[in-house]
Design a protein around this motif. Sequence first.
Motif, PDB file in Angstrom:
ATOM      1  N   TYR A   1       0.825  -1.210   0.000  1.00 33.46           N
ATOM      2  CA  TYR A   1       0.000   0.000   0.000  1.00 33.46           C
ATOM      3  C   TYR A   1       0.860   1.262   0.000  1.00 33.46           C
ATOM      4  O   TYR A   1       0.507   2.270  -0.623  1.00 33.46           O
ATOM      5  N   GLN A   2       1.979   1.234   0.718  1.00 35.11           N
ATOM      6  CA  GLN A   2       2.873   2.382   0.706  1.00 35.11           C
ATOM      7  C   GLN A   2       3.400   2.650  -0.699  1.00 35.11           C
ATOM      8  O   GLN A   2       3.447   3.795  -1.156  1.00 35.11           O
ATOM      9  N   ARG A   3       3.788   1.591  -1.377  1.00 37.10           N
ATOM     10  CA  ARG A   3       4.294   1.752  -2.741  1.00 37.10           C
ATOM     11  C   ARG A   3       3.201   2.213  -3.695  1.00 37.10           C
ATOM     12  O   ARG A   3       3.440   3.028  -4.588  1.00 37.10           O
ATOM     13  N   LEU A   4       1.996   1.697  -3.487  1.00 35.85           N
ATOM     14  CA  LEU A   4       0.867   2.129  -4.308  1.00 35.85           C
ATOM     15  C   LEU A   4       0.610   3.622  -4.120  1.00 35.85           C
ATOM     16  O   LEU A   4       0.393   4.367  -5.080  1.00 35.85           O
ATOM     17  N   ASN A   5       0.653   4.085  -2.880  1.00 35.92           N
ATOM     18  CA  ASN A   5       0.410   5.492  -2.573  1.00 35.92           C
ATOM     19  C   ASN A   5       1.451   6.407  -3.209  1.00 35.92           C
ATOM     20  O   ASN A   5       1.154   7.551  -3.572  1.00 35.92           O
ATOM     21  N   LYS A   6       2.666   5.895  -3.373  1.00 34.28           N
ATOM     22  CA  LYS A   6       3.741   6.682  -3.979  1.00 34.28           C
ATOM     23  C   LYS A   6       3.756   6.584  -5.501  1.00 34.28           C
ATOM     24  O   LYS A   6       4.601   7.194  -6.158  1.00 34.28           O
ATOM     25  N   GLY A   7       2.828   5.811  -6.059  1.00 34.10           N
ATOM     26  CA  GLY A   7       2.809   5.632  -7.508  1.00 34.10           C
ATOM     27  C   GLY A   7       3.884   4.701  -8.022  1.00 34.10           C
ATOM     28  O   GLY A   7       4.228   4.740  -9.202  1.00 34.10           O
ATOM     29  N   ALA A   8       4.407   3.856  -7.139  1.00 36.48           N
ATOM     30  CA  ALA A   8       5.516   2.976  -7.517  1.00 36.48           C
ATOM     31  C   ALA A   8       5.063   1.635  -8.068  1.00 36.48           C
ATOM     32  O   ALA A   8       5.901   0.811  -8.447  1.00 36.48           O
ATOM     33  N   ILE A   9       3.749   1.373  -8.121  1.00 33.15           N
ATOM     34  CA  ILE A   9       3.231   0.145  -8.697  1.00 33.15           C
ATOM     35  C   ILE A   9       2.869   0.440 -10.142  1.00 33.15           C
ATOM     36  O   ILE A   9       1.961   1.218 -10.413  1.00 33.15           O
ATOM     37  N   LEU A  10       3.574  -0.194 -11.057  1.00 32.68           N
ATOM     38  CA  LEU A  10       3.372   0.106 -12.482  1.00 32.68           C
ATOM     39  C   LEU A  10       2.049  -0.446 -13.006  1.00 32.68           C
ATOM     40  O   LEU A  10       1.295   0.244 -13.688  1.00 32.68           O
ATOM     41  N   GLY A  11       1.767  -1.700 -12.698  1.00 32.47           N
ATOM     42  CA  GLY A  11       0.539  -2.322 -13.176  1.00 32.47           C
ATOM     43  C   GLY A  11      -0.371  -2.666 -12.029  1.00 32.47           C
ATOM     44  O   GLY A  11      -1.102  -1.839 -11.512  1.00 32.47           O
ATOM     45  N   ARG A  12      -0.322  -3.930 -11.589  1.00 33.50           N
ATOM     46  CA  ARG A  12      -1.135  -4.401 -10.457  1.00 33.50           C
ATOM     47  C   ARG A  12      -0.243  -5.197  -9.540  1.00 33.50           C
ATOM     48  O   ARG A  12       0.603  -5.969  -9.987  1.00 33.50           O
ATOM     49  N   ALA A  13      -0.418  -5.030  -8.229  1.00 32.62           N
ATOM     50  CA  ALA A  13       0.328  -5.800  -7.243  1.00 32.62           C
ATOM     51  C   ALA A  13      -0.531  -6.923  -6.696  1.00 32.62           C
ATOM     52  O   ALA A  13      -1.741  -6.762  -6.529  1.00 32.62           O
ATOM     53  N   VAL A  14       0.079  -8.050  -6.432  1.00 39.52           N
ATOM     54  CA  VAL A  14      -0.622  -9.206  -5.870  1.00 39.52           C
ATOM     55  C   VAL A  14      -0.016  -9.541  -4.518  1.00 39.52           C
ATOM     56  O   VAL A  14       1.205  -9.580  -4.358  1.00 39.52           O
ATOM     57  N   VAL A  15      -0.900  -9.772  -3.528  1.00 40.15           N
ATOM     58  CA  VAL A  15      -0.478 -10.204  -2.208  1.00 40.15           C
ATOM     59  C   VAL A  15      -0.804 -11.685  -2.063  1.00 40.15           C
ATOM     60  O   VAL A  15      -1.947 -12.096  -2.261  1.00 40.15           O
ATOM     61  N   ILE A  16       0.197 -12.484  -1.762  1.00 34.55           N
ATOM     62  CA  ILE A  16       0.019 -13.935  -1.594  1.00 34.55           C
ATOM     63  C   ILE A  16      -0.232 -14.192  -0.119  1.00 34.55           C
ATOM     64  O   ILE A  16       0.647 -13.991   0.720  1.00 34.55           O
ATOM     65  N   THR A  17      -1.459 -14.661   0.227  1.00 35.31           N
ATOM     66  CA  THR A  17      -1.832 -14.766   1.644  1.00 35.31           C
ATOM     67  C   THR A  17      -1.685 -16.176   2.209  1.00 35.31           C
ATOM     68  O   THR A  17      -1.844 -16.354   3.402  1.00 35.31           O
ATOM     69  N   GLY A  18      -1.416 -17.151   1.375  1.00 33.02           N
ATOM     70  CA  GLY A  18      -1.292 -18.509   1.882  1.00 33.02           C
ATOM     71  C   GLY A  18      -0.369 -19.336   1.011  1.00 33.02           C
ATOM     72  O   GLY A  18       0.145 -18.867   0.000  1.00 33.02           O
ATOM     73  N   GLY A  19      -0.184 -20.600   1.384  1.00 27.80           N
ATOM     74  CA  GLY A  19       0.709 -21.468   0.637  1.00 27.80           C
ATOM     75  C   GLY A  19       0.077 -22.031  -0.611  1.00 27.80           C
ATOM     76  O   GLY A  19      -1.091 -21.913  -0.846  1.00 27.80           O
TER      77      GLY A  19
END
Length: 321
Positions: A303-321
């Motif tokens: 979220y910090q990187r998103l707020n700074k405009g540092a995410i070029l496309g889409r970010a994915v968070v992996i929450t499990g195995g």
Amino acid sequence: MIKGEVAFPTPCVLGHEISGTVDALGPGVEGLRVGERVVASFIMPCGRCYYCLRGEEDLCERFFSYNRLKGVLYDGTTRLFRKDGSPLWMYSMGGLAEYAVVPATDVFPLPEGITLEAAAILGCALFTAYGAVKTAGLEGGESVAVVATGGVGLGIVQIARAFGAYPVVAIDLRPEKLSKAMALGATHAFVPAEAPQAIQDLTDGRGVDVAFEALGRPETFRLALSLLRDGGRMVPVGIAPQGVEAGVEITRLVRRKLRILGSYGAKPRRDMPTLLRLAQTGVVKAGAEVTDRFSLEEADLAYQRLNKGAILGRAVVITGG
């Protein structure tokens, strides 16, 4: 919500576009099985309200009155709690957790050939984009401008091309985002200052048939509207902070027969199966928008990187195995 621009009850768990594996089924759930790979959209239709029964699931009354207003599911309760028993409210299904409880009306089997990682963004970025293109009534051969090419804007670029639009013009301040848009199907790309004249040149002085706005700022809203030909349609998709307005020239709107068509998302049970087929056949490249990957423990960093405009496309968070 993190910045306080949109009202939502707190403390809450975010995460509104998810894919995963079915761990358990509630009573009466049919058409799904434990262990099945699935995807869910951020709009969770109740299937029974006035709008759902009219086929307008993107306006589901229970979704807005229960989930978006109170942070709960449709029995009026949340599924998330702290260890002391105090409630945590759910934004959509609260996907930034190891488990998510989702209404069965919003869970769709994932076709073979699509990874869970690639599928995650089908639930909002591409789902919202598909809904916007459908709202526009886009036809093959029509000209399109997409103002702001983040995750949703890139999805609109892809789907507009899949619908046969030409030209498809991407507009953004950042050159790297314009390059990404070109790689995903845009035929032309310009920064905002160049866009009005460039589009006039491309369309013999008329403007585009359809302009999409995917950021939610007054200046991008006005820019998108200014790019239209007479009789054109503007589809705003971006969410603005509450109370923000964008001025519209009334006389031009009336005399030039312009249309402004708001679009929040697609219709889950009608549109998600189609979107999944488009992704399975490669017409829409879901995974191509994913540029960043984070673990669950790194969600705040994302979220910090998103707020700074540092995410070029889409970010994915992996929450499990």
